[in-house]
Design a protein around this motif. Structure first.
Motif, PDB file in Angstrom:
ATOM      1  N   SER A 186      35.431   8.913  16.134  1.00 49.21           N
ATOM      2  CA  SER A 186      35.077   9.080  17.062  1.00 49.21           C
ATOM      3  C   SER A 186      36.036  10.550  17.001  1.00 49.21           C
ATOM      4  O   SER A 186      35.878  11.057  17.538  1.00 49.21           O
ATOM      5  CB  SER A 186      36.563   7.621  18.377  1.00 49.21           C
ATOM      6  N   ILE A 187      36.727  10.322  16.383  1.00 49.74           N
ATOM      7  CA  ILE A 187      37.606  11.728  16.336  1.00 49.74           C
ATOM      8  C   ILE A 187      36.893  12.959  15.842  1.00 49.74           C
ATOM      9  O   ILE A 187      36.750  13.889  16.625  1.00 49.74           O
ATOM     10  CB  ILE A 187      39.094  11.872  15.541  1.00 49.74           C
ATOM     11  N   TYR A 188      35.649  12.693  14.825  1.00 42.94           N
ATOM     12  CA  TYR A 188      34.586  13.776  14.413  1.00 42.94           C
ATOM     13  C   TYR A 188      33.339  13.951  15.977  1.00 42.94           C
ATOM     14  O   TYR A 188      33.044  14.844  15.942  1.00 42.94           O
ATOM     15  CB  TYR A 188      33.514  13.387  13.593  1.00 42.94           C
ATOM     16  N   LEU A 189      33.586  12.626  16.632  1.00 44.12           N
ATOM     17  CA  LEU A 189      32.692  13.233  17.943  1.00 44.12           C
ATOM     18  C   LEU A 189      33.482  14.113  18.778  1.00 44.12           C
ATOM     19  O   LEU A 189      32.479  14.573  19.512  1.00 44.12           O
ATOM     20  CB  LEU A 189      31.891  11.925  18.313  1.00 44.12           C
ATOM     21  N   LEU A 190      34.361  12.886  18.711  1.00 39.74           N
ATOM     22  CA  LEU A 190      34.833  14.141  19.707  1.00 39.74           C
ATOM     23  C   LEU A 190      35.361  16.273  19.441  1.00 39.74           C
ATOM     24  O   LEU A 190      34.902  16.875  20.243  1.00 39.74           O
ATOM     25  CB  LEU A 190      37.166  14.249  20.267  1.00 39.74           C
ATOM     26  N   GLY A 191      35.223  15.984  18.541  1.00 38.33           N
ATOM     27  CA  GLY A 191      35.516  17.860  17.582  1.00 38.33           C
ATOM     28  C   GLY A 191      34.068  18.235  17.544  1.00 38.33           C
ATOM     29  O   GLY A 191      33.669  19.806  18.472  1.00 38.33           O
ATOM     30  N   LEU A 192      32.832  17.857  17.310  1.00 37.28           N
ATOM     31  CA  LEU A 192      32.045  18.293  18.239  1.00 37.28           C
ATOM     32  C   LEU A 192      31.939  18.348  19.728  1.00 37.28           C
ATOM     33  O   LEU A 192      31.355  19.054  20.261  1.00 37.28           O
ATOM     34  CB  LEU A 192      30.249  16.629  17.844  1.00 37.28           C
ATOM     35  N   THR A 193      32.134  17.337  20.348  1.00 31.04           N
ATOM     36  CA  THR A 193      32.367  17.937  21.879  1.00 31.04           C
ATOM     37  C   THR A 193      32.884  18.990  22.786  1.00 31.04           C
ATOM     38  O   THR A 193      32.649  19.873  23.426  1.00 31.04           O
ATOM     39  CB  THR A 193      32.580  16.629  22.603  1.00 31.04           C
ATOM     40  N   MET A 194      34.476  19.277  21.514  1.00 28.14           N
ATOM     41  CA  MET A 194      35.121  20.048  21.496  1.00 28.14           C
ATOM     42  C   MET A 194      34.367  21.553  21.144  1.00 28.14           C
ATOM     43  O   MET A 194      33.990  22.324  22.060  1.00 28.14           O
ATOM     44  CB  MET A 194      36.379  20.071  20.824  1.00 28.14           C
ATOM     45  N   LYS A 195      34.093  21.474  20.654  1.00 27.36           N
ATOM     46  CA  LYS A 195      32.150  22.749  20.042  1.00 27.36           C
ATOM     47  C   LYS A 195      31.487  22.825  20.857  1.00 27.36           C
ATOM     48  O   LYS A 195      31.105  24.102  21.747  1.00 27.36           O
ATOM     49  CB  LYS A 195      31.990  22.655  18.554  1.00 27.36           C
TER      50      LYS A 195
ATOM     51  N   SER B 134      23.805  16.134  24.875  1.00 26.94           N
ATOM     52  CA  SER B 134      22.541  15.474  24.044  1.00 26.94           C
ATOM     53  C   SER B 134      22.308  16.595  22.276  1.00 26.94           C
ATOM     54  O   SER B 134      22.231  16.145  21.456  1.00 26.94           O
ATOM     55  CB  SER B 134      21.123  16.087  24.679  1.00 26.94           C
ATOM     56  N   GLU B 135      23.783  17.922  23.184  1.00 31.27           N
ATOM     57  CA  GLU B 135      23.283  18.545  21.915  1.00 31.27           C
ATOM     58  C   GLU B 135      23.926  18.124  20.589  1.00 31.27           C
ATOM     59  O   GLU B 135      24.547  17.708  19.634  1.00 31.27           O
ATOM     60  CB  GLU B 135      23.981  19.328  22.267  1.00 31.27           C
ATOM     61  N   VAL B 136      25.856  16.863  21.175  1.00 30.78           N
ATOM     62  CA  VAL B 136      26.286  16.397  19.721  1.00 30.78           C
ATOM     63  C   VAL B 136      25.401  15.610  19.629  1.00 30.78           C
ATOM     64  O   VAL B 136      26.382  15.004  18.408  1.00 30.78           O
ATOM     65  CB  VAL B 136      27.288  16.049  20.668  1.00 30.78           C
ATOM     66  N   LEU B 137      24.931  14.696  20.470  1.00 24.99           N
ATOM     67  CA  LEU B 137      24.230  13.481  19.522  1.00 24.99           C
ATOM     68  C   LEU B 137      23.269  13.916  18.449  1.00 24.99           C
ATOM     69  O   LEU B 137      23.258  13.511  17.508  1.00 24.99           O
ATOM     70  CB  LEU B 137      23.694  12.674  20.403  1.00 24.99           C
ATOM     71  N   GLU B 138      22.842  15.087  18.300  1.00 25.79           N
ATOM     72  CA  GLU B 138      21.814  15.308  17.841  1.00 25.79           C
ATOM     73  C   GLU B 138      22.799  16.162  16.555  1.00 25.79           C
ATOM     74  O   GLU B 138      22.639  15.952  15.315  1.00 25.79           O
ATOM     75  CB  GLU B 138      20.779  17.150  18.992  1.00 25.79           C
ATOM     76  N   ARG B 139      23.567  16.701  17.177  1.00 28.45           N
ATOM     77  CA  ARG B 139      24.816  16.919  15.893  1.00 28.45           C
ATOM     78  C   ARG B 139      25.177  16.069  15.269  1.00 28.45           C
ATOM     79  O   ARG B 139      24.676  15.978  13.395  1.00 28.45           O
ATOM     80  CB  ARG B 139      25.285  18.238  15.969  1.00 28.45           C
ATOM     81  N   ALA B 140      25.091  15.505  15.185  1.00 29.65           N
ATOM     82  CA  ALA B 140      26.199  14.254  14.911  1.00 29.65           C
ATOM     83  C   ALA B 140      25.172  13.232  13.951  1.00 29.65           C
ATOM     84  O   ALA B 140      24.922  12.544  12.728  1.00 29.65           O
ATOM     85  CB  ALA B 140      26.621  13.063  16.113  1.00 29.65           C
TER      86      ALA B 140
END
Length: 360
Positions: free
Chosen positions: A242-251, A15-21
């Motif tokens: 997709s790569i941007y969201l992958l990067g957020l998921t890594m964080k 959920s934090e990734v979705l909020e940041r996106a």
């Protein structure tokens, strides 16, 4: 009503990734551009791209002699791309079958060259990881292929086989970033991102440089790993969003204890569900043998098909999404990837116990 997402893939995102996106993806760094429409040759996107690669390397402790690629086509393209690059005349590709996806990988390799089955648990309906003795493998093997986690049957390799002289290739699509990887035992690893690493559309490939040097030179350029290594995964337009969201998921993974934190959480979540199954007196019956149980996909059946149907209907009505088993095998399945919160697993466990009390 709360929605509890247990979908097997594409699966839950943090959920934090979705909020940041939501806050940053559609007006990236106040440029007036979304990540989806920036040039992949621009410094703005290159920052996103190379930071995501660096974070993958850091999280998985990938040695410097391995290349990290972001490709497209999912694991399904890797089923063909791997043998195209490394299955040469006079050699055989050895496949260890532990479920449907390893079967598909083997079948694809068989279309390209000589592929053999080294071990299989198919006769046991894939209830366990087959025993492997690397000391008896023939010298003419180009590589050994395994699928580290089996989403449909709910089995998982506890540890990768110890690499001898034969290269080992791993489809880690459904358990990457859920536990550390023993790189001494891996020459190539690939994973679709849509379970633990981000959204669908990008595939991670990690390849040992020494293995790459042995690749066939007659592969069509786009299907050669070396093409993408030399171009830093920018040979053609990458799936930038997709790569941007992958990067957020890594964080997000870094902020939540890294891969070891994900491993501890996975074991805890899986334990809750397996304990409920084991304590049910066969009301719930786990598919996988205990020694091979997956921490990513918990598969089980009920005492009869009518009860199972009712369980799935009531689960859906209560907000539990994706709990039905794969269409090829039926039954029930809870996919508890990294982004599935512990509270959601606790809610499913409570529902299972409540349903048993009402129908036992």
């Amino acid at each position: 009503m709360t929605v509890y997402n247990f979908n097997p893939g594409p699966s839950a995102l943090p959920s934090e990734v979705l909020e940041r996106a939501k806050d940053s993806m559609f007006n990236y760094q106040n440029t007036g551009l979304s990540v989806l429409e920036m040039s992949h040759r621009s410094p703005l996107y290159e920052d996103v791209h190379f930071q995501a690669i660096a974070d993958v390397r850091s999280l998985l402790a990938v040695p410097e002699n391995y290349h990290i690629l972001f490709l497209q086509g999912g694991a399904s393209l890797q089923f063909a791309m791997l043998p195209m690059n490394f299955l040469s005349p006079g050699k055989k590709a050895g496949y260890i079958l532990s479920g449907s996806w390893s079967e598909k990988a083997y079948q694809e390799a068989s279309r390209i060259g000589a592929a053999i089955v080294l071990a299989s648990d198919k006769d046991n309906n894939y209830r366990s990881i087959p025993a492997v003795d690397e000391n008896h493998f023939a010298d003419d093997l180009a590589y050994i292929h395994i699928t580290s986690n089996n989403t449909i049957f709910g089995t998982q390799w506890d540890a990768l086989p110890t690499r001898k002289s034969i290269p080992v290739c791993v489809d880690a699509s459904s358990d990457i970033f859920s536990k550390p990887i023993e790189w001494d035992n891996v020459d190539l690893l690939y994973a679709g991102a849509q379970k633990n690493a981000g959204p669908s559309g990008v595939t991670i490939v990690i390849i040992r440089n020494e293995f790459l040097q042995t690749a066939n030179k007659t592969v069509p350029k786009y299907l050669a790993y070396d093409t993408h290594v030399k171009a830093d995964s920018l040979y053609n337009t990458p799936p930038t969003g997709s790569i941007y969201l992958l990067g957020l998921t890594m964080k997000w993974i870094k902020e939540n204890g890294g891969v070891k934190g994900m491993e501890a959480a996975a074991k805890k979540k899986a334990g809750l569900l397996y304990d409920a199954i084991d304590a049910s007196g066969s009301f719930y019956q786990g598919h996988a043998d205990k020694a091979s149980r997956s921490c990513m996909n918990v598969t089980f059946t009920l005492q009869n098909s009518e009860l199972e149907k009712q369980f799935l209907q009531e689960a859906k009505a209560r907000g539990f999404i994706g709990v039905n088993g794969h269409r090829s095998v039926g039954g029930c399945r809870a996919s508890i990837y990294n982004a599935v919160p512990l509270s959601h697993v606790e809610a499913l466990r409570s529902f299972m116990i409540e349903f048993q009390k009402a129908h036992a």
